[in-house]
Design an enzyme around this catalytic site. Structure first.
Site, PDB file in Angstrom:
ATOM      1  CE  LYS A   1     -10.411  11.809   1.550  1.00 43.12           C
ATOM      2  NZ  LYS A   1     -11.158  10.854   0.750  1.00 43.12           N
TER       3      LYS A   1
ATOM      4  CB  SER B   1     -12.780  11.984  -2.072  1.00 34.57           C
ATOM      5  OG  SER B   1     -13.092  10.960  -1.161  1.00 34.57           O
TER       6      SER B   1
ATOM      7  CB  SER C   1      -8.902   9.191  -2.143  1.00 33.94           C
ATOM      8  OG  SER C   1     -10.039   9.994  -1.898  1.00 33.94           O
TER       9      SER C   1
END
Length: 435
Positions: free
Chosen positions: A61, A58, A113
């Site tokens: 992102k 993640s 997230s």
């Protein structure tokens, strides 16, 4: 004498221990790949396999959010597409045709997230995830992240979705220049109000334990059991998949110094946060920012070859700022200036005419070209040549006595010349008459 030798040996051991304390060995970092950089300059202060291809999870992102913030206003309304509700992993459970703002989806992406929120933003921006990934890869290369390939906006595992610690540090460095993103990644909690599709509020909590979202989190650090929360940390993004392991990109600031650390695949009992804090503390405890010279700063004045009194000022082309180990004696840094030979007009403004370097113990620390502060044309040389024929006195007035003296000398020389010519002609005429 024997006691003196023993004392010196003890002091040598002590000094050696201090030297070890000033360094960080890669073996002290559990993570498979890691890096520490100065946020301002990008200077690397520590690295462990920083270019090894890794799965970023993640932390992906960060790039997704940066692209959205660079292209959209926070109050734009996003209508959720038909695929985002079915994205795997952590999510806020968006519903098809639900309307959320770009701001709400960004907080969901960076704080919670949420994979579905990142997916929805990608579709909103580019029409499809595939098209958005083309934007991601292009934007990554623009910041120097050339060893990455992104196939989705959220970091869900894909064998062809990869990055490196160095690339993620560069992406984070650029992302933290965005004030809105910087505010979002340090937010501990955020609430998305009810929508026309959902009648309950969505409460988001940051996944980054450094920010204290879970205040009871503890870790063993340097022989002590301490809280993971760290008040100097102000971001930036966690990540985890089974294939990527535990990942964390961190930012921390004290005074005017900010460091960015990246730790990838650090598996163990809170080793991710131990690794990250070890890197950040190493930066703050051992390095200080130093500016050698600012761009445009005066270096030296040089006289042009064969140009009388014509000179040109030389200035530094670049700002030279870097992190130096605190053990360096700044007074021992030596500045060396190298000027090109036979500098002649015409000279263009900002023309490179040499370089300036800064050395410590005969090792070059930094250097920059030195350039002309202004242009010097051929007309300037002509004007100087004409001007140089005019002699002035101590009051900067034309020295008439000087020129009268020259005129007098010329007159005497002319009289002598005429006398010689006349005498020669008379002798020549007399000789002719005798014949």
């Amino acid at each position: 004498m024997k006691k003196l030798i023993i004392f010196l040996c003890i002091m040598l051991l002590v000094l050696q221990n201090f030297a070890v304390a000033e360094t960080l060995d890669s073996g002290q970092i559990v993570g498979e790949s890691a890096i520490l950089i100065d946020e301002l300059t990008g200077q690397v202060l520590f690295e462990k396999d920083p270019d090894k291809k890794m799965y970023p999870a993640s932390t992906t992102k960060i790039l997704t959010a940066l692209i959205i913030l660079e292209n959209h206003a926070l109050d734009e309304v996003v209508t959720i597409d038909d695929k985002s509700p079915f994205i795997d992993g952590k999510r806020i459970y968006v519903i098809k045709d639900e309307k959320l703002t770009v701001e709400q989806l960004l907080y969901a992406t960076l704080v919670e997230s949420a994979n579905d929120a990142a997916y929805a933003l990608a579709v909103y921006h580019s029409g499809s995830v595939e098209a958005f990934c083309e934007v991601m890869n292009q934007r990554a290369k623009q910041v120097g992240a050339v060893n990455s390939n992104f196939t989705n906006p959220n970091g869900l595992h894909d064998n062809d979705h990869y990055s490196t610690a160095r690339d993620l540090a560069l992406i984070a460095q650029n992302a933290m220049q965005n004030e809105t993103l910087r505010q979002m990644v340090q937010t501990k909690s955020y609430t998305i109000p009810e929508t026309e599709k959902q009648d309950e509020r969505n409460y988001l909590r940051n996944t980054n334990a450094f920010l204290g979202a879970k205040s009871n989190n503890k870790m063993n650090y340097k022989g002590e059991r301490i809280s993971i929360e760290y008040d100097i940390v102000d971001g930036i993004k966690t990540g985890y998949t089974p294939e990527a392991g535990n990942c964390l990109v961190s930012s921390a600031k004290i005074g005017n110094q900010r460091f960015i650390s990246v730790v990838l695949r650090s598996n163990g009992d809170n080793s991710l946060y131990v690794d990250s804090r070890t890197l950040l503390d190493y930066g703050f405890e051992n390095f200080v920012r130093h500016t050698f010279v600012s761009d445009g700063a005066f270096i030296q004045t040089v006289q042009l070859e064969g140009a009388g009194n014509i000179t040109v000022n030389l200035v530094a082309q670049d700002n030279l700022t870097m992190m130096l180990n605190k053990t360096i004696d700044l007074s021992q840094i030596e500045r060396l200036v190298y000027i090109d030979s036979d500098i002649k007009a015409p000279i263009a403004e900002n023309q490179i005419l040499g370089k300036v370097t800064y050395n410590y113990n005969n090792i070059e620390l930094a250097s920059t070209p030195i350039i002309s502060e202004y242009a010097v044309s051929g007309d300037s040389l002509l004007a100087e040549s004409e001007f140089s024929l005019i002699k002035k006195d101590e009051n900067d007035a034309v020295d008439m006595g000087y020129y009268m003296g020259i005129l007098f000398k010329l007159l005497i020389s002319f009289i002598i010349y005429r006398a010689i010519i006349t005498t020669y002609n008379l002798r020549k005429r007399k000789k002719r008459l005798q014949l």
